[in-house]
Design a protein around this motif. Structure first.
Motif, short mmCIF file in Angstrom:
data_model
loop_
_atom_site.label_atom_id
_atom_site.label_comp_id
_atom_site.label_asym_id
_atom_site.label_seq_id
_atom_site.Cartn_x
_atom_site.Cartn_y
_atom_site.Cartn_z
N MET A 169 0.83 -1.20 0.00
CA MET A 169 0.00 0.00 0.00
C MET A 169 0.87 1.25 0.00
O MET A 169 1.96 1.25 0.58
CB MET A 169 -0.92 -0.01 1.21
N ARG A 170 0.33 2.32 -0.58
CA ARG A 170 1.10 3.56 -0.69
C ARG A 170 0.97 4.41 0.57
O ARG A 170 -0.06 4.33 1.27
CB ARG A 170 0.58 4.37 -1.88
N PRO A 171 1.94 5.27 0.83
CA PRO A 171 1.78 6.21 1.96
C PRO A 171 0.59 7.13 1.72
O PRO A 171 0.32 7.53 0.58
CB PRO A 171 3.09 7.00 1.96
N VAL A 172 -0.11 7.44 2.80
CA VAL A 172 -1.29 8.31 2.71
C VAL A 172 -1.08 9.49 3.66
O VAL A 172 -0.75 9.31 4.83
CB VAL A 172 -2.57 7.55 3.11
N TYR A 173 -1.34 10.68 3.14
CA TYR A 173 -1.15 11.90 3.94
C TYR A 173 -2.49 12.60 4.14
O TYR A 173 -3.30 12.67 3.22
CB TYR A 173 -0.17 12.84 3.23
N ALA A 174 -2.70 13.10 5.34
CA ALA A 174 -3.88 13.94 5.64
C ALA A 174 -3.38 15.37 5.60
O ALA A 174 -2.59 15.79 6.46
CB ALA A 174 -4.45 13.58 6.99
N LEU A 175 -3.81 16.11 4.59
CA LEU A 175 -3.19 17.41 4.32
C LEU A 175 -3.87 18.57 5.02
O LEU A 175 -3.22 19.53 5.44
CB LEU A 175 -3.20 17.69 2.81
N SER A 176 -5.19 18.53 5.07
CA SER A 176 -5.90 19.67 5.67
C SER A 176 -7.30 19.23 6.07
O SER A 176 -7.75 18.13 5.72
CB SER A 176 -5.98 20.85 4.70
N GLY A 177 -7.96 20.11 6.80
CA GLY A 177 -9.31 19.78 7.23
C GLY A 177 -10.10 21.02 7.59
O GLY A 177 -9.55 22.12 7.69
N GLY A 178 -11.38 20.81 7.75
CA GLY A 178 -12.25 21.91 8.16
C GLY A 178 -13.40 21.37 8.99
O GLY A 178 -13.81 20.22 8.83
N VAL A 179 -13.88 22.20 9.89
CA VAL A 179 -14.99 21.82 10.77
C VAL A 179 -15.97 22.99 10.82
O VAL A 179 -15.56 24.14 10.98
CB VAL A 179 -14.50 21.52 12.21
N SER A 180 -17.25 22.70 10.65
CA SER A 180 -18.24 23.75 10.87
C SER A 180 -18.39 23.96 12.37
O SER A 180 -18.07 23.06 13.15
CB SER A 180 -19.59 23.35 10.29
N LYS A 181 -18.86 25.08 12.78
CA LYS A 181 -19.18 25.27 14.19
C LYS A 181 -20.27 24.27 14.57
O LYS A 181 -21.31 24.21 13.92
CB LYS A 181 -19.67 26.70 14.41
N PHE A 182 -19.99 23.44 15.58
CA PHE A 182 -21.02 22.50 16.04
C PHE A 182 -22.00 23.27 16.94
O PHE A 182 -21.59 24.02 17.83
CB PHE A 182 -20.39 21.36 16.84
N ALA A 183 -23.28 23.08 16.67
CA ALA A 183 -24.29 23.84 17.40
C ALA A 183 -25.52 22.97 17.63
O ALA A 183 -25.75 21.99 16.91
CB ALA A 183 -24.69 25.08 16.61
#
Lengths: 455, 179
Positions: free
Chosen positions: A1-15
């Motif tokens: 299997m190839r290396p996997v990178y998590a590059l960025s993310g986003g979260v909405s305000k939880f309400a």
């Protein structure tokens, strides 16, 4: 299997409720943030991404089938490939891993995992009913289907077996709510005392309202890439945060839908099939467990999550971890209940089975530099739920496991201060962390390990 | 009502006519971005025809005041909540009658809140029952204990099944009481 990178993310305000937007538009908040954090604009990323995985738990809450394609459509990702993942409370964690697989297998070079839940469309008691339909509708649901009740039964057994106390559980609530005070994405940001937790309304004895996470509206997204995908994004103008964050291990486990159906195995079976590498190698720990079994403990029963232990062991083996407490710098785990955080400490090998209660109150899982107003006996070792976890951030089911992924990426990028506007929750020199997502009464559990490259 | 917060419900007034700009000039259209959302109620109701399938004899037993379980015919591994096939051998299980065996409380809780369907029952005691010679547990309601006196001492307490006089063909046709 190839290396996997998590590059960025986003979260909405939880309400508690987001009637201002439909679920697709809430997903777009998280998605746009993740793209912007790469320094790309919407059309450029749309061209660069190969496909997606969608995560949401319940068709009941939105009263909408095929909601995944509606999000895919709204995000402008059609006709690129996508599929929906569903596995109860672990939906987000499973989605994270499905996106990982898309990259690791070579099927995609850039993949986005997005998840959401809008739980405010029904009243709380109806929401409890929807969630309880994730228990056997022939046998368990009709008796009084209520997840807080199921977890309360588990913890009464844990208390009976191991002497775990309600005050130890309340320490988890104090920790997670106060951590969340510094997290602008969290739904509940409060300073509580042990007495506040115990004096809040009783929901299912001995769990009070402050021992339990809340329903929420929210979304989260994580962008994954292979090395080739990173080159493609960079060529398109992306500003890739360095050092990279690599996903170095994934593990999953399952268990019987009806918790009463789970086995009660003997000592030998526990040691050979379920003990962590560290537990198996320790004469002291094997003697400790022998004594527990002589006193009547059986595994997993209803006090422990075999699926969580299985997932953890699998992920640790892949990531080369043998001593999780020493080798993980933080853990974002599925604390739907304070009791389940205590149980999960044990499943993940942060302490031995039976020692989750004292571990919870020791301070080892707390953040350094925060005054919790508690008498803690130990210094922080491995902060657990530095974000505030589900108890304080909220639990919009399909988004939750991905939210953990986003916060883990930010910890390892050392960018908590940038994203939170406050670096109190930045784990110093975070090099490796774990995220843990959990469904039902422990039916599906996923554990993923993320590491700063060059660790 | 003193300082206690009122419970909120989804219900509200029916409104005829929704405020909207009289003229749809550019300023008015731009203002629409600042509107609060419109929310409506949607009813949803379904009747299912649910089959208990291979588990059906258990419900027939309970309606005749017998508590059945299932076991692997060779290993004897027994399930308090029946399963048509053993999870270890894959073999079809056989029915056994455990009505008169010794039963104890393995774990319990008092539910003060719950799903909508069960709110009228609160507070109620949920318990997992351990049966002598049976390898798995049975989820049930426990009656006859004072919920205000909930205590870990309840775990291990001997209990016995009681059956509804008029069966509802649900797992709640049986409940347990202290012996």
């Amino acid at each position: 299997m190839r290396p996997v990178y998590a590059l960025s993310g986003g979260v909405s305000k939880f309400a508690k409720a987001r009637p201002d937007k439909t679920f697709q538009a809430i997903v777009k908040e998280a998605y746009d943030y993740a793209i912007a954090d790469l320094g790309l604009d919407f059309p450029t990323f749309t061209k660069a991404v190969d496909g997606s995985v969608a995560s949401y738990f319940s068709d009941h809450f939105s009263r909408q089938l095929m909601a995944g394609i509606m999000a895919q459509d709204y995000l402008g990702l059609v006709p690129k490939p996508s599929h929906r993942v569903e596995g109860g409370g672990a939906t987000g964690g499973l989605c994270f891993q499905e996106a990982w697989k898309s990259i690791a297998s070579g099927h995609m070079d850039v993949c986005v995992a997005y998840g959401f839940e809008t739980m405010s469309h029904v009243e709380t008691w109806k929401g409890n009913e929807f969630i309880a339909l994730a228990s056997d509708v022939s046998w368990d649901y009709p008796v009084g289907g209520f997840y807080s009740g199921y977890y309360a039964m588990m913890v009464t057994r844990h208390m009976k077996e191991y002497g775990t106390t309600v005050e130890q559980m309340a320490a988890v609530s104090v920790k997670n709510h106060l951590n969340a005070y510094h997290n602008p994405y969290a739904q509940k940001r409060n300073r509580y005392t042990i007495d506040d937790v115990r004096n809040s309304p009783m929901v299912a004895w001995p769990l009070t309202r402050l021992d339990i996470c809340v329903m929420s509206d929210g979304a989260a997204a994580v962008i994954f890439a292979s090395e080739e995908g990173i080159e493609r994004l960079a060529a398109a103008g992306a500003d890739i945060t360095q050092p990279l964050v690599k996903v170095t291990g994934i593990g999953r486990g399952t268990d019987a839908m009806r918790m009463g159906d789970r086995p009660h195995v003997d000592y030998e079976s526990f040691i050979s099939d379920y003990a962590t590498e560290q537990e198996r190698d320790s004469d002291d720990t094997r003697a400790y467990y022998r004594e527990l079994w002589e006193r009547g403990t059986r595994y997993p029963g209803v006090h422990s999550f075999r699926a969580g232990r299985t997932a953890g062991n699998m992920a640790y083996a892949q990531a080369g971890i043998s001593d999780p407490l020493a080798e993980l710098d933080f853990v974002e785990l599925h604390d739907a209940y304070t009791s389940s955080e205590v149980q999960t400490y044990e499943d993940l090998g942060l302490c031995r089975y039976g020692e989750g209660g004292p571990f919870a109150a020791s301070g080892k899982a707390f953040m350094p530099g925060i005054d919790y107003g508690l008498d803690l006996t130990d210094d922080p070792v491995c902060p657990v739920n530095p974000s505030g976890g589900l108890i304080a951030c909220g639990h919009p089911v399909g988004a939750t496991g991905l939210m953990q992924g986003v916060f883990a990426v930010w910890q390892l990028q050392n960018t908590i201060g940038k994203h939170f506007g406050d670096d109190t929750l930045q784990v110093a020199d975070a090099r490796r962390g774990a995220i843990h997502s959990h469904a039902g009464t422990g039916t599906y559990v996923s554990v993923s390990i993320l590491e700063k490259e060059g660790n | 009502m003193s300082d206690a917060r009122r419970d909120e419900t989804l219900g509200g007034f029916i409104v005829h006519g929704v405020p909207f700009p009289i003229e749809t000039d550019p300023d008015a259209l731009a203002f629409l971005k600042r509107m609060t959302p419109i929310q409506i109620e949607q009813e949803y109701s379904i009747t299912y025809l649910h089959s208990y399938g291979q588990d059906s004899p258990w419900f027939a037993g309970a309606s005749n005041k017998r508590l059945l379980a299932s076991q692997d015919p060779e290993s004897g591994y027994a399930y308090a909540t029946p399963r048509g096939h053993d999870m270890y051998s894959g073999r079809e299980t056989e029915w056994i009658d455990i009505t008169d065996r010794t039963a104890t409380v393995h774990a319990f809780t008092v539910c003060y809140f719950g799903s909508e369907e069960f709110l009228p029952d609160t507070p109620f005691v949920l318990a997992l029952i351990e049966y002598e010679g049976v390898n798995t547990l049975f989820l049930t309601r426990l009656i006859g204990l004072d919920h205000r006196q909930a205590s870990l001492e309840w775990i291990g307490r001997e209990v016995q099944p009681r059956f509804l006089r008029n069966s509802k063909l649900k797992p709640t046709d049986v409940y347990f009481v202290p012996t």
